[in-house]
Design a protein around this motif. Structure first.
Motif, PDB file in Angstrom:
ATOM      1  N   MET A  96       0.863  -1.370   0.085  1.00  0.00           N
ATOM      2  CA  MET A  96      -0.023   0.033   0.046  1.00  0.00           C
ATOM      3  C   MET A  96       0.792   1.310   0.120  1.00  0.00           C
ATOM      4  O   MET A  96       0.547   2.148  -0.845  1.00  0.00           O
ATOM      5  N   PRO A  97       2.070   1.204   0.718  1.00  0.00           N
ATOM      6  CA  PRO A  97       2.714   2.755   0.775  1.00  0.00           C
ATOM      7  C   PRO A  97       3.425   3.050  -0.612  1.00  0.00           C
ATOM      8  O   PRO A  97       3.239   4.054  -1.173  1.00  0.00           O
ATOM      9  N   ASN A  98       3.675   1.675  -1.231  1.00  0.00           N
ATOM     10  CA  ASN A  98       4.081   1.995  -2.671  1.00  0.00           C
ATOM     11  C   ASN A  98       3.191   2.433  -3.525  1.00  0.00           C
ATOM     12  O   ASN A  98       3.492   3.233  -4.377  1.00  0.00           O
ATOM     13  N   MET A  99       2.019   1.589  -3.532  1.00  0.00           N
ATOM     14  CA  MET A  99       0.940   2.138  -4.415  1.00  0.00           C
ATOM     15  C   MET A  99       0.449   3.645  -3.953  1.00  0.00           C
ATOM     16  O   MET A  99       0.100   4.367  -5.172  1.00  0.00           O
ATOM     17  N   ARG A 100       0.575   4.107  -2.892  1.00  0.00           N
ATOM     18  CA  ARG A 100       0.225   5.354  -2.786  1.00  0.00           C
ATOM     19  C   ARG A 100       1.188   6.437  -3.150  1.00  0.00           C
ATOM     20  O   ARG A 100       0.814   7.505  -3.568  1.00  0.00           O
ATOM     21  N   ALA A 101       2.424   6.012  -3.008  1.00  0.00           N
ATOM     22  CA  ALA A 101       3.308   6.834  -3.484  1.00  0.00           C
ATOM     23  C   ALA A 101       3.371   6.974  -5.107  1.00  0.00           C
ATOM     24  O   ALA A 101       3.400   8.216  -5.449  1.00  0.00           O
ATOM     25  N   LYS A 102       3.266   6.021  -5.699  1.00  0.00           N
ATOM     26  CA  LYS A 102       3.055   5.946  -7.126  1.00  0.00           C
ATOM     27  C   LYS A 102       1.701   6.948  -7.469  1.00  0.00           C
ATOM     28  O   LYS A 102       1.715   7.548  -8.712  1.00  0.00           O
ATOM     29  N   SER A 103       0.911   6.887  -6.738  1.00  0.00           N
ATOM     30  CA  SER A 103      -0.459   7.714  -6.856  1.00  0.00           C
ATOM     31  C   SER A 103      -0.082   9.095  -6.673  1.00  0.00           C
ATOM     32  O   SER A 103      -0.755   9.893  -7.518  1.00  0.00           O
ATOM     33  N   ARG A 104       0.600   9.434  -5.797  1.00  0.00           N
ATOM     34  CA  ARG A 104       1.080  10.586  -5.546  1.00  0.00           C
ATOM     35  C   ARG A 104       1.960  11.386  -6.631  1.00  0.00           C
ATOM     36  O   ARG A 104       1.999  12.335  -7.123  1.00  0.00           O
ATOM     37  N   ALA A 105       2.954  10.118  -7.132  1.00  0.00           N
ATOM     38  CA  ALA A 105       3.828  10.781  -8.170  1.00  0.00           C
ATOM     39  C   ALA A 105       2.790  11.129  -9.533  1.00  0.00           C
ATOM     40  O   ALA A 105       3.287  12.249 -10.122  1.00  0.00           O
ATOM     41  N   LYS A 106       1.932  10.429  -9.804  1.00  0.00           N
ATOM     42  CA  LYS A 106       0.834  10.883 -10.945  1.00  0.00           C
ATOM     43  C   LYS A 106       0.231  12.046 -10.640  1.00  0.00           C
ATOM     44  O   LYS A 106       0.310  12.957 -11.774  1.00  0.00           O
ATOM     45  N   LYS A 107      -0.305  12.214  -9.623  1.00  0.00           N
ATOM     46  CA  LYS A 107      -0.786  13.561  -9.343  1.00  0.00           C
ATOM     47  C   LYS A 107       0.138  14.711  -9.267  1.00  0.00           C
ATOM     48  O   LYS A 107      -0.372  16.098  -9.631  1.00  0.00           O
ATOM     49  N   ILE A 108       1.405  14.572  -8.729  1.00  0.00           N
ATOM     50  CA  ILE A 108       2.418  15.504  -8.791  1.00  0.00           C
ATOM     51  C   ILE A 108       2.720  15.933 -10.343  1.00  0.00           C
ATOM     52  O   ILE A 108       2.734  16.972 -10.748  1.00  0.00           O
ATOM     53  N   ASN A 109       2.977  14.834 -11.104  1.00  0.00           N
ATOM     54  CA  ASN A 109       3.030  15.036 -12.601  1.00  0.00           C
ATOM     55  C   ASN A 109       2.109  15.730 -13.445  1.00  0.00           C
ATOM     56  O   ASN A 109       2.271  16.579 -14.292  1.00  0.00           O
ATOM     57  N   LEU A 110       0.810  15.548 -12.966  1.00  0.00           N
ATOM     58  CA  LEU A 110      -0.319  15.961 -13.442  1.00  0.00           C
ATOM     59  C   LEU A 110      -0.068  17.648 -13.215  1.00  0.00           C
ATOM     60  O   LEU A 110      -0.558  18.441 -14.163  1.00  0.00           O
ATOM     61  N   HIS A 111       0.201  18.079 -12.105  1.00  0.00           N
ATOM     62  CA  HIS A 111       0.045  19.425 -11.912  1.00  0.00           C
ATOM     63  C   HIS A 111       1.401  20.170 -11.940  1.00  0.00           C
ATOM     64  O   HIS A 111       1.614  21.471 -11.682  1.00  0.00           O
ATOM     65  N   LEU A 112       2.359  19.447 -12.299  1.00  0.00           N
ATOM     66  CA  LEU A 112       3.830  20.162 -12.489  1.00  0.00           C
ATOM     67  C   LEU A 112       3.969  21.155 -13.372  1.00  0.00           C
ATOM     68  O   LEU A 112       4.466  22.074 -13.098  1.00  0.00           O
ATOM     69  N   PRO A 113       3.403  21.206 -14.664  1.00  0.00           N
ATOM     70  CA  PRO A 113       3.685  22.196 -15.474  1.00  0.00           C
ATOM     71  C   PRO A 113       3.056  23.559 -14.896  1.00  0.00           C
ATOM     72  O   PRO A 113       3.494  24.771 -15.106  1.00  0.00           O
ATOM     73  N   TYR A 114       1.659  23.508 -14.510  1.00  0.00           N
ATOM     74  CA  TYR A 114       1.168  24.489 -14.032  1.00  0.00           C
ATOM     75  C   TYR A 114       1.842  25.398 -12.502  1.00  0.00           C
ATOM     76  O   TYR A 114       2.141  26.344 -12.497  1.00  0.00           O
ATOM     77  N   ALA A 115       2.418  24.321 -11.738  1.00  0.00           N
ATOM     78  CA  ALA A 115       3.189  24.776 -10.643  1.00  0.00           C
ATOM     79  C   ALA A 115       4.648  25.467 -11.040  1.00  0.00           C
ATOM     80  O   ALA A 115       4.937  26.137 -10.556  1.00  0.00           O
TER      81      ALA A 115
END
Length: 187
Positions: A96-115
């Protein structure tokens, strides 16, 4: 985030034993997933949950076997299914921690250009990096990047690190490779 009473109880029961089973990978996964628990506390929590699940499912299986007078073959199959489900639950909790980290990575990558646009605009205006991360940490629209910025700002303000050390620490704990590359370029 402090442990709740149930997690404290789990840690009291199995904490010392769990210390021997902690791994650096699990620690990094917990950090990247923003699960604010020590590895031993997390393992203790998992173990107690697995024990409870095993006891409840075993009692249920025994009840079914006795109540429905199941034959030996079907009873064995039911108990095998019980053990398999408990094992799957354990492996789920461990992943679960690894899966949650991967999910966070996707969310970070999604917002990265705007940030990055936000950071570039602030930088062009002559704002210091510490203030940029402080401002970014207050912007909810950037999702998980906001959380990363909050950790960097926390390291500077609360832990007394300089901005370069805070960014380097975040490079090691961010789950997003793209954000990691950006931070490495910033240092």
């Amino acid at each position: 985030m402090p442990l709740n009473n149930y997690q404290k109880m789990c840690y009291r029961w199995f904490g010392k034993t769990a210390e021997n089973f902690s791994t650096d990978k699990l620690e990094l996964d917990l950090e990247r997933a923003h699960i604010n628990m020590r590895v031993a506390a997390y393992l203790s929590y998992i173990w107690v949950n697995i024990i409870i699940a095993a006891v409840v499912s075993s009692i249920s299986c025994i009840f079914l076997i006795i109540f429905f007078s199941l034959d030996i073959g079907f009873s064995f199959l039911l108990l095998l299914l019980d053990v398999s489900l408990v094992a799957l639950l354990y492996f789920y909790f461990m992943r679960m921690p690894n899966m949650r980290a991967k999910s966070r990575a996707k969310k970070i990558n999604l917002h990265l250009p705007y940030a990055l646009n936000f950071i570039a605009a602030m930088s062009a205006a002559g704002v210091t990096p510490t203030e940029i991360f402080k401002s970014l940490s207050k912007q909810r629209i950037y999702g998980e990047i906001r959380e990363e910025a909050l950790w960097i700002y926390r390291d500077v303000e609360l832990l007394g690190r300089d901005i370069v050390s805070a960014i380097k620490a975040n490079i090691n704990r961010t789950p997003s490779e793209k954000f990691k590359e950006f931070l490495q370029g910033a240092v």
